[in-house]
Design a protein around this motif. Structure first.
Motif: not given
Ligand code: NDP
Ligand code: X15
Length: 355
Positions: A299-317
Motif C-alpha cells: 500500500i503506497h501510504q502517500e497515494a491510496d487515499v487520494v482517489p478516495e477523497n475525490v469520491d467522498a466529495l462526489r458522494a457528499m454532493f
C-alpha cells in the motif's frame, strides 16, 4: 463545478488538490498551509491561490515573496467544501470553523471517527456518505484493507480477518522520523487500532490486526489471512481481485519482487510523484486452502487515499453513483495498473475473442 478548498497542503493535501484539479466536475478554490518553502512555491506555480492558517503567518509568506490570498477563514467561506488534510487532531479543532461557516468537510484518517457522520471507503460504503456534511476518509492502511475485503465479503462472505501490517517508518520528507535501525512492534499492544478502524467501514466484521514498523519510507506491506464463509476456487479469487478497479494483481512476469521495484514501476510509468493509487497484490501470494485466503499486498501510504477523497466529495454532493465516480476519478487520474494484472489480461483476451 464543485469549489474545493484544501486545508493542510502537505503529503496528502497536495496530492488531493492535484487530483481534484483534473476532475471534470470540481475545481481547487485554494490551498492553506502554515509556512512558506518549496511546497508553497509549487502551489503558487501551479496557480492555486495560497491561504495562511492565521493572520500572523501572512508576513512570513510575503517575506518569502509569495502572494497570500487571505486566511483560512476566507478560504472556508469561499469554498463549497473543504478537504482537511492537516496533521491528526487539527482537523477536529477546525471542525468548529467549518460548522460556523456552514461549509461541509472531508477529514483524514488520523482524526477520530467521531469527527464525521461517517467513515468512508468508495468501494465499500460510498452511499453512506451521500448528503453527509462531514465525512472521514479512513487511513491508508484501512483503505487498503477495505478495498481487499469488500469484494471478498460480497463474493464469499467473511468469517474472520487476521492481518499483520508492516508499516513504513515515515514518509520520504520526514527526517524527524528517522533514520532508525529497528523493527518495532507498533503498536506493541494487540490488536492494533487498524482492526477497529476497519470496523468503521464494516461494522460487524471480525478482524484482528497487528502492526510492525520498519526503517523504510516506500510503502506499507500487509500479510492478510481471511477465513471465508465458503470455499472458493483460487482462479476465481484471482479473477475477482484482478477485476477490481483499484487493485493491481502484480503478475509474476513483471518480476516485481518488492516495494522498491513497485515504486520504480510507477516512476517508469510516468506516475506523478511515482504515486501508486492501487493496492498491489502479488499474484503468487494469492493462496487458498479450504476456506482460508492469504495474500501479501503493498500500500503506497502517500497515494491510496487520494482517489478516495475525490469520491467522498462526489458522494457528499450526490454528483454520481459509486461506480461512476470511481470510474471518472480513475480515468482522470490515470489509475491504470489493473490492466497489467494477469487475470484481467486473460479476461480482456477472452472478451476480444468473443467479439
Ligand atoms: N502521510 C501519510 O502516509 C498519510 C496520511 N494520512 C492522513 O492525512 C492527514 C495529513 O497527513 P499528512 O499529509 O501526512 O501531513 P503533513 O504533515 O504532510 O501535512 C500537513 C499539512 O497541514 C499543514 N498544517 C499544519 N498545521 C496546520 C494547522 N493548524 N492548520 C492548517 N494546516 C496545518 C501543514 O502546513 P506546513 O507544512 O506549512 O506546516 C501541512 O501543509 C493525517 O490525518 C494523516 O493521518 C492518511 C493516509 C496516509
Ligand atoms: O499508516 C498510516 O496510518 P495508519 O497506520 O493509522 O493506518 C498513515 O500512513 C499515517 O501514518 P502515520 O500516523 O505513521 O503518519
Amino acid at each position: 463545478m464543485l469549489s474545493v478548498g484544501v486545508n493542510g497542503y502537505g503529503t496528502i493535501g497536495k496530492r488531493v488538490a492535484d487530483a481534484v484539479r483534473v476532475q471534470p466536475d470540481m475545481t481547487v478554490r485554494g490551498v492553506a498551509k502554515t509556512s512558506p518553502g518549496h511546497v508553497a512555491d509549487h502551489a503558487t506555480s501551479i496557480g492555486y491561490p495560497l491561504y495562511a492558517v492565521s493572520e500572523d503567518e501572512i508576513a512570513s509568506f510575503e517575506a518569502a515573496g509569495l502572494d497570500v490570498a487571505g486566511t483560512i477563514r476566507e478560504l472556508v467561506a469561499k469554498s463549497d467544501v473543504i478537504v482537511d488534510a492537516t496533521p491528526g487532531g487539527i482537523g477536529e479543532q477546525n471542525h468548529t470553523l467549518y460548522e460556523q461557516l456552514e461549509t461541509p468537510a472531508v477529514f483524514q484518517g488520523a482524526e477520530t471517527p467521531a469527527v464525521a457522520e461517517t467513515s468512508f471507503n468508495a468501494r465499500a460504503n460510498y452511499d453512506e456518505a451521500r448528503d453527509a456534511s462531514y465525512v472521514r476518509v479512513v487511513s491508508c492502511n484501512t483503505t487498503g484493507l477495505s478495498r481487499l475485503l469488500a469484494p471478498l465479503k460480497e463474493a464469499y462472505g467473511i468469517d474472520a480477518v487476521r492481518a499483520t501490517l508492516i508499516r513504513r517508518g515515515g514518509d520520504p520528507d520526514q527526517p524527524s522520523r528517522g533514520p532508525i535501525n529497528d523493527i518495532l512492534p507498533d503498536p506493541v499492544t494487540v490488536p492494533s487500532h487498524h482492526g477497529p478502524d476497519v470496523r468503521t467501514i464494516f461494522p460487524s466484521l471480525s478482524i484482528d490486526t497487528m502492526g510492525v514498523t520498519v526503517p523504510a519510507t516506500l510503502m506499507h506491506l500487509h500479510g492478510v489471512n481471511v477465513t471465508l464463509e465458503s470455499t472458493p476456487d483460487i482462479e476465481a479469487v484471482r479473477d475477482l481481485l484482478a477485476k477490481e478497479p483499484r487493485i493491481f494483481v502484480v503478475p509474476e512476469s513483471a518480476r516485481i519482487e518488492g516495494c522498491g521495484a513497485l515504486r520504480e514501476f510507477a516512476r517508469d510509468a510516468g506516475r506523478p510523484r511515482g504515486d501508486i493509487w492501487e493496492n498491489c497484490i502479488w499474484d503468487e501470494s494469492i493462496s487458498v486452502s479450504g476456506s482460508e485466503f492469504y495474500c501479501f499486498q503493498a500500500i503506497h501510504q502517500e497515494a491510496d487515499v487520494v482517489p478516495e477523497n475525490v469520491d467522498a466529495l462526489r458522494a457528499m454532493f450526490n454528483l454520481k453513483d459509486a461506480a461512476e465516480s470511481i470510474a471518472t476519478t480513475d480515468e482522470r487520474l490515470g489509475v491504470s495498473f489493473r490492466q497489467h494484472s494477469r487475470a484481467s489480461e486473460q479476461v480482456f483476451t477472452e472478451r476480444a475473442c468473443d467479439d
